[in-house]
Write an enzyme that holds these catalytic residues in place. Structure first.
Site, short mmCIF file in Angstrom:
data_model
loop_
_atom_site.label_atom_id
_atom_site.label_comp_id
_atom_site.label_asym_id
_atom_site.label_seq_id
_atom_site.Cartn_x
_atom_site.Cartn_y
_atom_site.Cartn_z
N ALA A 299 9.34 -6.44 12.70
CA ALA A 299 10.35 -5.55 12.13
C ALA A 299 11.28 -6.39 11.26
O ALA A 299 11.51 -7.57 11.56
CB ALA A 299 11.14 -4.86 13.24
N LYS B 93 -2.17 0.18 14.44
CA LYS B 93 -0.97 -0.07 13.64
C LYS B 93 -0.30 1.26 13.25
O LYS B 93 0.90 1.45 13.42
CB LYS B 93 -1.35 -0.88 12.41
CG LYS B 93 -0.28 -1.02 11.37
CD LYS B 93 0.88 -1.86 11.85
CE LYS B 93 2.03 -1.74 10.87
NZ LYS B 93 3.11 -2.63 11.11
N GLU C 75 0.26 -6.32 11.11
CA GLU C 75 1.52 -7.00 11.43
C GLU C 75 2.51 -6.01 12.06
O GLU C 75 2.69 -4.92 11.56
CB GLU C 75 2.10 -7.56 10.12
CG GLU C 75 3.25 -8.46 10.31
CD GLU C 75 3.01 -9.42 11.46
OE1 GLU C 75 2.11 -10.25 11.36
OE2 GLU C 75 3.70 -9.29 12.49
N THR D 41 2.69 4.97 -0.77
CA THR D 41 2.15 6.33 -0.77
C THR D 41 1.83 6.72 -2.21
O THR D 41 2.61 6.46 -3.13
CB THR D 41 3.20 7.31 -0.18
OG1 THR D 41 3.59 6.81 1.10
CG2 THR D 41 2.64 8.70 -0.05
N THR E 282 0.87 -1.19 0.00
CA THR E 282 0.00 0.00 0.00
C THR E 282 0.90 1.24 0.00
O THR E 282 1.01 1.94 1.00
CB THR E 282 -0.91 0.01 1.25
OG1 THR E 282 -0.09 -0.22 2.41
CG2 THR E 282 -1.98 -1.04 1.21
N THR F 250 -0.74 -2.81 6.05
CA THR F 250 -1.03 -1.60 6.84
C THR F 250 -1.87 -0.69 5.97
O THR F 250 -1.51 -0.37 4.85
CB THR F 250 0.27 -0.88 7.23
OG1 THR F 250 1.07 -1.82 7.91
CG2 THR F 250 0.00 0.31 8.12
N VAL F 251 -3.02 -0.29 6.51
CA VAL F 251 -3.98 0.45 5.69
C VAL F 251 -4.50 1.66 6.46
O VAL F 251 -4.44 1.69 7.68
CB VAL F 251 -5.18 -0.45 5.33
CG1 VAL F 251 -4.78 -1.55 4.36
CG2 VAL F 251 -5.80 -1.06 6.58
N CYS G 193 7.99 1.53 6.26
CA CYS G 193 6.76 1.79 7.03
C CYS G 193 6.64 3.17 7.67
O CYS G 193 5.60 3.80 7.56
CB CYS G 193 6.63 0.74 8.12
SG CYS G 193 6.29 -0.87 7.45
C1 UDX Z 1 9.04 -0.96 11.68
C2 UDX Z 1 8.36 -1.30 13.03
O1 UDX Z 1 9.39 -1.49 14.01
C3 UDX Z 1 7.51 -2.53 12.89
O2 UDX Z 1 6.81 -2.78 14.11
C4 UDX Z 1 6.51 -2.34 11.77
O3 UDX Z 1 5.73 -3.50 11.59
C5 UDX Z 1 7.22 -1.97 10.48
O4 UDX Z 1 8.04 -0.83 10.68
P1 UDX Z 1 11.15 -1.85 10.33
O5 UDX Z 1 10.84 -0.76 9.33
O6 UDX Z 1 11.46 -3.20 9.82
O7 UDX Z 1 9.94 -2.01 11.37
O8 UDX Z 1 12.43 -1.38 11.14
P2 UDX Z 1 12.75 -0.75 12.56
O9 UDX Z 1 13.64 -1.67 13.28
O10 UDX Z 1 11.56 -0.27 13.25
O11 UDX Z 1 13.66 0.50 12.14
C6 UDX Z 1 13.16 1.58 11.35
C7 UDX Z 1 14.21 2.64 11.16
O12 UDX Z 1 14.47 3.30 12.39
C8 UDX Z 1 15.58 2.11 10.71
O13 UDX Z 1 16.12 2.99 9.74
C9 UDX Z 1 16.42 2.10 11.96
O14 UDX Z 1 17.79 2.21 11.72
C10 UDX Z 1 15.86 3.33 12.67
N1 UDX Z 1 16.06 3.28 14.12
C11 UDX Z 1 15.45 2.31 14.88
C12 UDX Z 1 16.84 4.26 14.74
O15 UDX Z 1 17.39 5.16 14.08
N2 UDX Z 1 16.99 4.21 16.10
C13 UDX Z 1 16.41 3.26 16.89
O16 UDX Z 1 16.60 3.30 18.10
C14 UDX Z 1 15.62 2.28 16.25
#
Ligand code: UDX
Length: 455
Positions: A153, A205, A150, A77, A75, A115-116, A261
């Site tokens: 991560a 979510k 969901e 942008t 989904t 995610t919607v 996300c």
């Molecule tokens: C995220 C959410 O954590 C998850 O619950 C959702 O389902 C999807 O989006 P994800 O995108 O896989 O998951 O990665 P995540 O570990 O959350 O990190 C996102 C971004 O934030 C990364 O670029 C990461 O480096 C950054 N980050 C994360 C930080 O800069 N600092 C932190 O302390 C944690």
């Protein structure tokens, strides 16, 4: 789905996709060819594939046989039309609902996994309802729509799915809720399965991602203040994280959040607030995005400034292109905008990443244009870090890969042109690791110091 198949041997799980190449790769005997790299996933596919886990392009047959259908399409942008730049494009959700409406037989439970925006279930319901009406009063079709977003991560997906903090089921059809709950209960304790109404589930979510993104923007904002005041962001993080009301997770300062996300869901949330005329709320969440953009910009700017105000024709090494470690995903990676800024300033980048391929980077930054005379900079893929560090002016660490903790800085620094720099935007390198080097060391959230003067 691989985790469901693994935990529920008596349930047949079928993944359908219109993309034949993708399905062929899921069926590939060579597990390194699976379309997604995720720790532990290939093992689950290996154990369960063709037992109770199947991959096929036969959408029609699979839908007609299904009791429960999870809609897990993307989904993104919207890039044009109404809501462009903010709203989610629901065309894949809509076409999935239409396909299900056409081929489903008997009673089918539809689960929104993608995610919607809030109230998307309404759209799915409307489409399904019209198909039942069209089939007339003797239709055997019956649908229930549930939301079960969901929270996994990337990089820890299997672990997160196997042992989630909670699972949400949003809906109002008790029979359907019970069926889905029973499926989850095969491996998830019942007290971790929360039942809510549809709209709370959808909004939870978006809110979870908005809160997580907000934490990162908050600590990144503080990282800039630390650099100015002599505080160290890691010490501040430790101090505030010990407060159980704040908690110590998701407080690592960095070059800005990336991934598929956070930005998308925040934009979605902002669009939704504006739609409901909640401009103050929209503006509040928009600031989280603005700080994220600013953090990336301020890093590329300070690199240029430290290198005597210009990086034109200078050789810079980029360590890490993935949006975080343990994934080959580069979507919205902060490395993209930082690399683009530096190239625009004329730098010649050598980009290294343990999991991201050269072709993946080329798709984002454009073809490898290693033309040293061009006023516009260039990039090339780095396979041999030691070789490429020769005569480089700076190393910029953008992804916190464990490999980069093992770099022999003493050896590398000797190969670099003086004065040479190390920029650690993830704050993972310790000053002690640089003993014996003459590197100028900039670390996120810490006032600048020159290593040989401080050690
Ligand atoms: C995220 C959410 O954590 C998850 O619950 C959702 O389902 C999807 O989006 P994800 O995108 O896989 O998951 O990665 P995540 O570990 O959350 O990190 C996102 C971004 O934030 C990364 O670029 C990461 O480096 C950054 N980050 C994360 C930080 O800069 N600092 C932190 O302390 C944690």
């Amino acid at each position: 789905m691989a985790v469901i198949a693994n935990n529920c041997p008596d349930i047949r799980v079928t993944l359908v996709d219109l993309n034949e190449e993708r399905i062929n790769n899921w069926n590939n005997a060579d597990l390194s060819k699976l379309p997604v790299y995720e720790n532990g996933l290939s093992d689950l596919v290996k154990i369960n594939r063709n037992k109770n886990l199947f991959f096929t392009t036969n959408v029609q047959k699979s839908i007609s046989e299904a009791d429960i259908i999870f809609i897990s399409v993307n989904t993104p942008t919207k890039i044009k039309g109404v809501g462009a730049g903010y709203a989610s494009d629901l065309k894949w959700i809509e076409s999935s609902a239409r396909t299900i409406a056409k081929y489903a037989k008997g009673q089918t439970i539809i689960v929104e996994k993608s995610t919607v925006p809030v109230r998307t279930a309404e759209l799915i319901r409307t489409i399904l309802k019209s198909s039942v009406e069209k089939s007339g009063q003797y239709s055997s079709k019956k649908f229930s729509v549930l939301s079960s977003p969901e929270f996994l991560a990337e990089g820890t997906a299997i672990k997160d799915l196997q042992n989630p903090d909670r699972v949400l089921i949003g809906g109002d059809d008790n029979y359907a809720i019970e069926q889905l709950s029973l499926l989850y209960q095969k491996w998830i304790p019942k007290n971790k399965i929360f039942v809510t109404n549809l709209w709370s589930s959808e909004l939870s979510k978006l809110t979870a991602n908005a809160f997580l993104a907000q934490r990162i923007s908050s600590i990144n904002a503080i990282s800039a203040l630390c650099e100015e005041t002599g505080a160290d962001v890691r010490e501040v993080t430790k101090a505030i994280g010990a407060d159980t009301r704040i908690g110590n997770k998701f407080l690592n300062a960095g070059p800005g959040f990336g991934g598929s996300c956070f930005q998308k869901d925040l934009l979605n949330m902002i669009y939704l607030c504006r739609y409901y005329k909640l401009d103050e709320v929209a503006n509040y969440w928009e600031e989280v995005l603005k700080i994220n953009k600013w953090q990336k910009k301020r890093i590329s700017k300070l690199i240029v400034e430290k290198l005597f105000g210009t990086v034109a024709t200078k050789k810079l090494i980029i360590l890490g292109f993935a949006f975080k470690s343990n994934t080959n995903d580069t979507r919205e990676s902060p490395a993209i905008s930082i690399a683009r800024d530096l190239i625009e300033n004329g730098a010649n980048l050598y980009i290294h990443d343990p999991k991201v391929s050269e072709s993946q980077i080329a798709m984002i930054l454009g073809g490898d244009n290693a033309d040293k005379d061009s006023a516009e900079g260039s990039w090339q893929f780095s396979e041999d870090l030691e070789k490429d560090c020769k005569n480089s002016d700076a190393i910029i660490l953008l992804t916190e890969w464990e490999d980069y903790l093992k770099v022999n800085w003493e050896k590398i620094s000797k190969l670099m042109r003086k004065p040479s720099w190390l920029f650690d935007t993830r704050g993972i390198i310790n000053q002690e690791d640089l003993v014996g080097t003459d590197l100028n060391f900039w670390k996120i959230g810490k006032s600048f110091f020159k290593t040989n003067e401080n050690i």
